[in-house]
Structure formats: structure tokens, C-alpha cells
Motif scaffolding. Structure first.
Motif, PDB file in Angstrom:
ATOM      1  N   ARG A 117     -28.596 -17.002 -31.433  1.00 39.66           N
ATOM      2  CA  ARG A 117     -27.152 -16.906 -31.196  1.00 39.66           C
ATOM      3  C   ARG A 117     -26.764 -15.634 -30.455  1.00 39.66           C
ATOM      4  O   ARG A 117     -25.958 -15.670 -29.520  1.00 39.66           O
ATOM      5  CB  ARG A 117     -26.402 -16.983 -32.523  1.00 39.66           C
ATOM      6  CG  ARG A 117     -24.886 -16.901 -32.361  1.00 39.66           C
ATOM      7  CD  ARG A 117     -24.178 -17.161 -33.670  1.00 39.66           C
ATOM      8  NE  ARG A 117     -22.738 -17.072 -33.528  1.00 39.66           N
ATOM      9  CZ  ARG A 117     -21.882 -17.238 -34.539  1.00 39.66           C
ATOM     10  NH1 ARG A 117     -22.347 -17.521 -35.759  1.00 39.66           N
ATOM     11  NH2 ARG A 117     -20.581 -17.128 -34.341  1.00 39.66           N
ATOM     12  N   PHE A 118     -27.317 -14.491 -30.859  1.00 38.95           N
ATOM     13  CA  PHE A 118     -26.947 -13.219 -30.230  1.00 38.95           C
ATOM     14  C   PHE A 118     -28.105 -12.609 -29.441  1.00 38.95           C
ATOM     15  O   PHE A 118     -28.083 -11.425 -29.112  1.00 38.95           O
ATOM     16  CB  PHE A 118     -26.479 -12.228 -31.300  1.00 38.95           C
ATOM     17  CG  PHE A 118     -25.305 -12.715 -32.104  1.00 38.95           C
ATOM     18  CD1 PHE A 118     -24.095 -13.015 -31.489  1.00 38.95           C
ATOM     19  CD2 PHE A 118     -25.418 -12.894 -33.476  1.00 38.95           C
ATOM     20  CE1 PHE A 118     -23.012 -13.486 -32.228  1.00 38.95           C
ATOM     21  CE2 PHE A 118     -24.346 -13.353 -34.226  1.00 38.95           C
ATOM     22  CZ  PHE A 118     -23.134 -13.647 -33.605  1.00 38.95           C
ATOM     23  N   ALA A 119     -29.098 -13.439 -29.121  1.00 40.99           N
ATOM     24  CA  ALA A 119     -30.297 -12.929 -28.438  1.00 40.99           C
ATOM     25  C   ALA A 119     -29.979 -12.336 -27.063  1.00 40.99           C
ATOM     26  O   ALA A 119     -30.644 -11.403 -26.611  1.00 40.99           O
ATOM     27  CB  ALA A 119     -31.335 -14.037 -28.298  1.00 40.99           C
ATOM     28  N   ALA A 120     -28.960 -12.878 -26.396  1.00 40.50           N
ATOM     29  CA  ALA A 120     -28.606 -12.403 -25.059  1.00 40.50           C
ATOM     30  C   ALA A 120     -27.419 -11.437 -25.084  1.00 40.50           C
ATOM     31  O   ALA A 120     -26.923 -11.037 -24.020  1.00 40.50           O
ATOM     32  CB  ALA A 120     -28.298 -13.585 -24.142  1.00 40.50           C
ATOM     33  N   GLU A 121     -26.974 -11.052 -26.274  1.00 42.34           N
ATOM     34  CA  GLU A 121     -25.812 -10.164 -26.395  1.00 42.34           C
ATOM     35  C   GLU A 121     -26.165  -8.766 -25.884  1.00 42.34           C
ATOM     36  O   GLU A 121     -27.189  -8.199 -26.247  1.00 42.34           O
ATOM     37  CB  GLU A 121     -25.371 -10.099 -27.855  1.00 42.34           C
ATOM     38  CG  GLU A 121     -24.187  -9.193 -28.111  1.00 42.34           C
ATOM     39  CD  GLU A 121     -22.981  -9.547 -27.278  1.00 42.34           C
ATOM     40  OE1 GLU A 121     -22.490  -8.638 -26.576  1.00 42.34           O
ATOM     41  OE2 GLU A 121     -22.565 -10.722 -27.316  1.00 42.34           O
ATOM     42  N   THR A 122     -25.300  -8.219 -25.033  1.00 40.07           N
ATOM     43  CA  THR A 122     -25.600  -6.924 -24.396  1.00 40.07           C
ATOM     44  C   THR A 122     -24.596  -5.820 -24.741  1.00 40.07           C
ATOM     45  O   THR A 122     -24.744  -4.698 -24.259  1.00 40.07           O
ATOM     46  CB  THR A 122     -25.630  -7.085 -22.860  1.00 40.07           C
ATOM     47  OG1 THR A 122     -24.349  -7.539 -22.400  1.00 40.07           O
ATOM     48  CG2 THR A 122     -26.707  -8.074 -22.438  1.00 40.07           C
ATOM     49  N   LYS A 123     -23.614  -6.125 -25.579  1.00 34.52           N
ATOM     50  CA  LYS A 123     -22.549  -5.143 -25.840  1.00 34.52           C
ATOM     51  C   LYS A 123     -23.107  -3.802 -26.308  1.00 34.52           C
ATOM     52  O   LYS A 123     -22.707  -2.741 -25.816  1.00 34.52           O
ATOM     53  CB  LYS A 123     -21.573  -5.689 -26.885  1.00 34.52           C
ATOM     54  CG  LYS A 123     -20.340  -4.804 -27.092  1.00 34.52           C
ATOM     55  CD  LYS A 123     -19.390  -5.407 -28.106  1.00 34.52           C
ATOM     56  CE  LYS A 123     -18.103  -4.612 -28.217  1.00 34.52           C
ATOM     57  NZ  LYS A 123     -17.216  -4.809 -27.054  1.00 34.52           N
ATOM     58  N   PHE A 124     -24.064  -3.839 -27.224  1.00 36.67           N
ATOM     59  CA  PHE A 124     -24.599  -2.594 -27.764  1.00 36.67           C
ATOM     60  C   PHE A 124     -25.840  -2.115 -27.027  1.00 36.67           C
ATOM     61  O   PHE A 124     -26.577  -1.260 -27.528  1.00 36.67           O
ATOM     62  CB  PHE A 124     -24.878  -2.743 -29.257  1.00 36.67           C
ATOM     63  CG  PHE A 124     -23.628  -2.803 -30.095  1.00 36.67           C
ATOM     64  CD1 PHE A 124     -22.732  -1.737 -30.099  1.00 36.67           C
ATOM     65  CD2 PHE A 124     -23.327  -3.914 -30.861  1.00 36.67           C
ATOM     66  CE1 PHE A 124     -21.567  -1.781 -30.844  1.00 36.67           C
ATOM     67  CE2 PHE A 124     -22.166  -3.966 -31.620  1.00 36.67           C
ATOM     68  CZ  PHE A 124     -21.278  -2.898 -31.608  1.00 36.67           C
ATOM     69  N   GLU A 125     -26.056  -2.641 -25.827  1.00 40.70           N
ATOM     70  CA  GLU A 125     -27.059  -2.070 -24.930  1.00 40.70           C
ATOM     71  C   GLU A 125     -26.450  -0.978 -24.061  1.00 40.70           C
ATOM     72  O   GLU A 125     -27.162  -0.289 -23.321  1.00 40.70           O
ATOM     73  CB  GLU A 125     -27.684  -3.157 -24.056  1.00 40.70           C
ATOM     74  CG  GLU A 125     -28.553  -4.135 -24.846  1.00 40.70           C
ATOM     75  CD  GLU A 125     -29.166  -5.203 -23.980  1.00 40.70           C
ATOM     76  OE1 GLU A 125     -29.034  -5.111 -22.733  1.00 40.70           O
ATOM     77  OE2 GLU A 125     -29.786  -6.138 -24.530  1.00 40.70           O
ATOM     78  N   ASP A 126     -25.141  -0.827 -24.145  1.00 40.37           N
ATOM     79  CA  ASP A 126     -24.403   0.213 -23.426  1.00 40.37           C
ATOM     80  C   ASP A 126     -24.290   1.429 -24.346  1.00 40.37           C
ATOM     81  O   ASP A 126     -23.621   1.376 -25.388  1.00 40.37           O
ATOM     82  CB  ASP A 126     -23.016  -0.324 -23.056  1.00 40.37           C
ATOM     83  CG  ASP A 126     -22.215   0.648 -22.208  1.00 40.37           C
ATOM     84  OD1 ASP A 126     -22.482   1.870 -22.274  1.00 40.37           O
ATOM     85  OD2 ASP A 126     -21.302   0.189 -21.497  1.00 40.37           O
TER      86      ASP A 126
END
Length: 285
Positions: A117-126
């Protein structure tokens, strides 16, 4: 479930001690991070009368709330709401109040989450977003925010919690696998810690495959600050979603010591002052 955001807590119950303290709980998979984090959060909230937030930085499955017999739905405040927000939000509003422990608030992912579900989530890669996240929490209404860390060095939300932490609890299993993890990750942990000179507390967390504290200390060249004995009731309580610190259950391999006693020693240290000069946590023998 009763939902109550942390910023709606009555003024009489809010922290009056200044900035929120962040406690990072770090260690290998299976070292007991979630067990220790949950029991620490429960005890600080329910027995020490502190306002406590607890959060997990692993978005692959919802482990944290299962230890607290807690249901977080898709419409509840959670990391899912943070990820989907199209505008700036207050992160402390995303913590959900526990229905039975009114000073304990949880930030996790919904119970229905699967690993993709969140595997592609990038919000906290910033990194700027991550810094802002912890900066806001340090100025929140909580007395403590406890972070159940991932050991993925590329997980910025986890690694930056170590940098931001007022205290770090480094859990080590006194087993062969525990030694392997310590040797592989100790340099990383100390580099992150030294960026902020965060005090670190090295804790031996007992295991049924225990090989001896003295042997482990000699092998890795480290003297543990504290030891938490293995207790056969811990797994039973976890399966029931009940913090063992809320029960009288205690059946240790060590007749004169228990998991609960070890946790109480840890909590006593957490509540004591930190010598900021050298970054060491003051521990009484």
C-alpha cells in the motif's frame, strides 16, 4: 473507538515541562523494540501521569496497534491521512488516543494495510519534511514521543529520529544473532547519534536463546547499562494486546528478577536527568 487528537487535550493535562522529549527505540528485527516501546509508553502514560505519543516508522504492516488491542481504520487519523493530505497538517493531530489509556496516543498505519500500500510513498524521503516532522513533535503537547524504529538505514523517518532523539534505547539480544546485528549496525548508530550527541542507553533484552550477558559484553567490547530479563508471559500478553506492565504476570528465567523489574529500571533512568556534557545517560548500578 474514541478518537481524540493530541492538541485537544485539556490544558490541565498538557505538559508543563517544556519541549517534548523524543525517545528512539532501536535494534534488530526481533530484538524487542515494539515490546519495549509499548510497555515504556504505557507505563509513562498510565503510571507516571505523562502525556505520551508512540509511533512506528515501518509502513509495511500495522504491528504497533496489535500490541495495544487497538483498531485504526482508514478514516481515522494515521500515517495514511498524512500521506494523502494535499495541504499542510499538524502532525500531532494524527495521533489517535487509546480508548482505555487516556494519556496514550498512537500514530501508525491502518489495520487493513498490506505491504504494497505505501511501498511507493515518497513523502518521508524528503529530508526537509522529516526535519519538519520532528521539529513539530518537539514542540507538541506531549511529554514524550516514543519512536519504534525501523533498522532500514534508508528509512529517513527512522534514522532521523535517532538524530533528533533526546535519548536512544539501543536494544541488543544476548544471542549470536544479536551480536551479528550489533557489529553490523553499531557504527551507523553512533554516527547518527553523534550528529546530535544524543545520549544512548545500551540495553540487553533477554531471550530464550540467551547465551550469557558476560560473554556478549566480552565479545562486542560493550558493558550494558541495563538488562531486561526474558519473561515467558511477554508473548502471551502481546497476543492478547495487553502491555505486560499493566499486569502482575511475571515468570522469569531469573528467580530474583523479572521483565517488569527491568522495565521499571529503564523507566527510572528515562525519568532522570541527562548529563549533556558527555552525552551519557546516568545509570545507577
Amino acid at each position: 473507538m474514541k478518537i481524540m487528537q493530541a492538541n485537544t487535550v485539556p490544558d490541565s493535562e498538557r505538559s508543563v515541562c517544556g519541549m517534548t522529549e523524543i525517545i528512539a527505540v532501536y535494534g534488530a528485527n526481533g530484538a524487542g523494540k515494539t515490546t519495549v516501546a509499548v510497555n515504556l509508553a504505557y507505563t509513562l502514560a498510565q503510571k507516571k501521569n505523562k502525556l505520551v505519543g508512540i509511533m512506528c516508522t515501518d509502513f509495511s504492516y500495522p504491528s504497533l496497534q496489535s500490541f495495544l488491542c487497538m483498531e485504526i481504520n482508514d478514516n481515522d487519523s494515521s500515517f495514511a491521512q498524512i500521506f494523502s493530505a494535499a495541504h499542510t497538517i499538524e502532525y500531532q493531530q494524527m495521533f489517535v488516543q487509546h480508548s482505555a489509556y487516556n494519556k496514550l496516543f498512537v500514530l501508525s498505519i491502518p489495520n487493513s494495510t498490506d505491504c504494497l500500500r505505501f511501498a511507493a510513498e515518497t513523502k518521508f524521503e524528503d529530508l526537509a519534511v522529516v526535519k519538519s516532522f520532528y521539529s513539530e513533535l518537539k514542540n507538541s503537547n506531549f511529554d514524550y514521543v516514543i519512536v519504534d524504529c525501523s533498522n532500514d538505514v534508508n528509512n529517513l523517518l527512522s534514522t532521523w529520529s535517532i538524530h533528533s532523539a533526546n535519548k536512544i534505547i539501543h536494544l541488543v539480544k544476548p544471542t549470536v544473532q544479536g551480536v551479528c546485528f550489533f557489529k553490523a549496525y553499531n557504527t551507523f548508530l553512533n554516527k547518527m547519534r553523534n550528529l546530535h550527541d544524543s545520549p544512548i542507553l545500551n540495553v540487553a533484552n533477554g531471550d530464550m536463546n540467551y547465551v550469557g550477558i558476560g560473554q556478549i559484553e566480552k565479545h562486542i567490547g560493550l558493558t550494558f547499562d541495563l538488562c531486561i530479563p526474558y519473561d515467558v508471559n511477554v508473548a502471551k500478553c502481546e497476543n492478547e494486546g495487553v502491555p505486560i506492565m499493566s499486569t502482575g504476570a511475571a515468570h522469569s528465567l531469573f528467580k530474583k528478577d523479572t521483565f517488569n523489574n527491568g522495565m521499571n529500571r529503564l523507566i527510572d533512568v528515562i525519568l532522570k536527568s541527562v548529563d549533556k556534557k558527555d552525552g551519557e545517560v546516568e545509570v545507577n548500578a
